[in-house]
Write an enzyme that holds these catalytic residues in place. Structure first.
Site, PDB file in Angstrom:
ATOM      1  CE  LYS A 113      -4.337  26.074  -1.762  1.00  0.00           C
ATOM      2  NZ  LYS A 113      -3.207  26.766  -2.407  1.00  0.00           N
ATOM      3  CE  LYS A 198      -0.015  23.212   9.104  1.00  0.00           C
ATOM      4  NZ  LYS A 198       0.474  22.707   7.813  1.00  0.00           N
ATOM      5  CE  LYS A 201      -1.005  31.640   4.299  1.00  0.00           C
ATOM      6  NZ  LYS A 201       0.366  31.820   3.919  1.00  0.00           N
TER       7      LYS A 201
END
Ligand code: TRP
Length: 335
Positions: A113, A198, A201
């Site tokens: 991140k 995967k 979102k």
């Protein structure tokens, strides 16, 4: 014998998609009767990346409504909002002071991140796993159901608990060391536009995912456009056909069928025949949840009362643990 305690949380960012529902929510709902459950909406974690103050509260409420609509049973499950129980932030601070910096610097999710955020990485992002440890340890949780991606954070939680016990609880352990409950890969739902990734979102394409609250039309359109292959006859587990495996898996789970049933039913089918079936099954599976969701969102008083009661039950447990930790660390009790 009293039931074991399960605790888990979900970050309150954006809408939930089928991958979240089939991978996480449904698992919780399926096992809830066997445990004493605490489920919470991690709004404090949601602000570890830049967030929009205008949508935070609404996202939290929507998430609560989705969970309730998905079948959370309030007789065995307590649901609440993380920021409503101040002990989470407070214990996180205490744990910060016993957690070595380099334990956090090696967290894979932090590194991933942080790269995405470039220059502007907040301290909260580094500290994310310590808050998560506080979430878990406050409730003396026995089991923590999470996805594979959270495994490292759970190991860290165990390490932090052991360290507190070692440094301050020589006579009597202060914190319970929880067991992970890692979800099986089985319910891994992949993107509709790339069967090797995967469902997520953060994928820029809306066509890659079906949202839990998508209209029947949107579902129809997305399945119509989803990636397939030119082979006739549909099969599971062919490494050359990841999309095929994913779509059959969706059909199986949403239709409550067995793998063998679906394999037999679809072995001679082409996509033109299969897609309408999957569309219908998906719409039918989501309809009751959507219906309940809208009912709850139109009944704010009820929703508020569930969250108020949840926060009060959670606080009662969490504050005891917090007091225990503060006493062990040697603080002057409130006078
Ligand atoms: N980090 C978790 C996730 O992204 C959410 C979470 C926050 C959580 N606190 C937790 C999960 C405590 C389990 C227990 O999925």
């Amino acid at each position: 014998m009293s039931k074991k305690r399960v605790l888990s949380g979900i970050q309150t960012t954006g809408n939930l998609h089928l991958g979240n529902y089939l991978g996480a929510i449904r698992n919780w709902v399926d096992i809830q009767q066997d445990y004493d459950n605490f489920f919470f909406f991690a709004d404090l974690h949601a602000i570890t990346v830049p967030h929009d103050a205008k949508t935070l509260a609404e996202n939290t409420l929507k998430m609560a409504a989705v969970y309730l609509a998905s079948g959370i049973d309030l007789n065995c499950s307590t649901i609440f909002v993380q920021s409503h129980v101040s002990a989470h932030s407070e214990l996180a601070w205490l744990l910060n002071c016993v957690t070595p910096l380099n334990w956090l610097e090696r967290m894979i999710q932090f590194k991933e991140k942080a790269v995405k955020q470039g220059e502007n990485v907040g301290v909260g992002l580094l500290d994310y796993p310590v808050l998560m440890a506080a979430d878990i340890l406050l409730y003396d949780a026995d089991r923590v159901p999470v996805g594979e991606d959270q495994k490292q954070h759970l190991e860290l939680t165990r390490d932090i608990a052991a360290r507190v016990n070692d440094q301050f609880g020589k006579q009597k352990p202060i914190l319970k060391v929880p067991e992970p409950m890692i979800r099986k890969e089985g319910a891994r739902i992949m993107s509709l536009t790339d069967g090797t990734k995967k469902m997520s979102k953060s994928d820029p394409s809306e066509l890659s995912r079906i949202e839990l609250l998508d209209s029947a039309d949107a579902i129809k359109r997305k399945i119509k456009k989803c990636k397939t292959d030119p082979v006739k006859g549909l099969t599971f587990d062919d490494p050359e056909r990841p999309e095929c495996n994913n779509l059959l898996t969706l059909y199986q789970i949403l239709g409550n069928k067995t793998k063998a049933e679906v394999a037999a039913e679809c072995q001679d089918m082409g996509w033109g025949q299969f897609k309408p079936l999957l569309t219908e099954t998906t719409i039918e599976a989501l309809q009751p949840i959507q219906h309940k969701y809208h009912e709850l969102m139109n009944n704010r008083d009820y929703l508020d009362s569930v969250l108020r009661e949840g926060a009060s039950k959670a606080s009662a447990v969490a504050n005891q643990t917090l007091a225990r930790v503060k006493a062990a660390l040697g603080f002057l009790p409130p006078l």
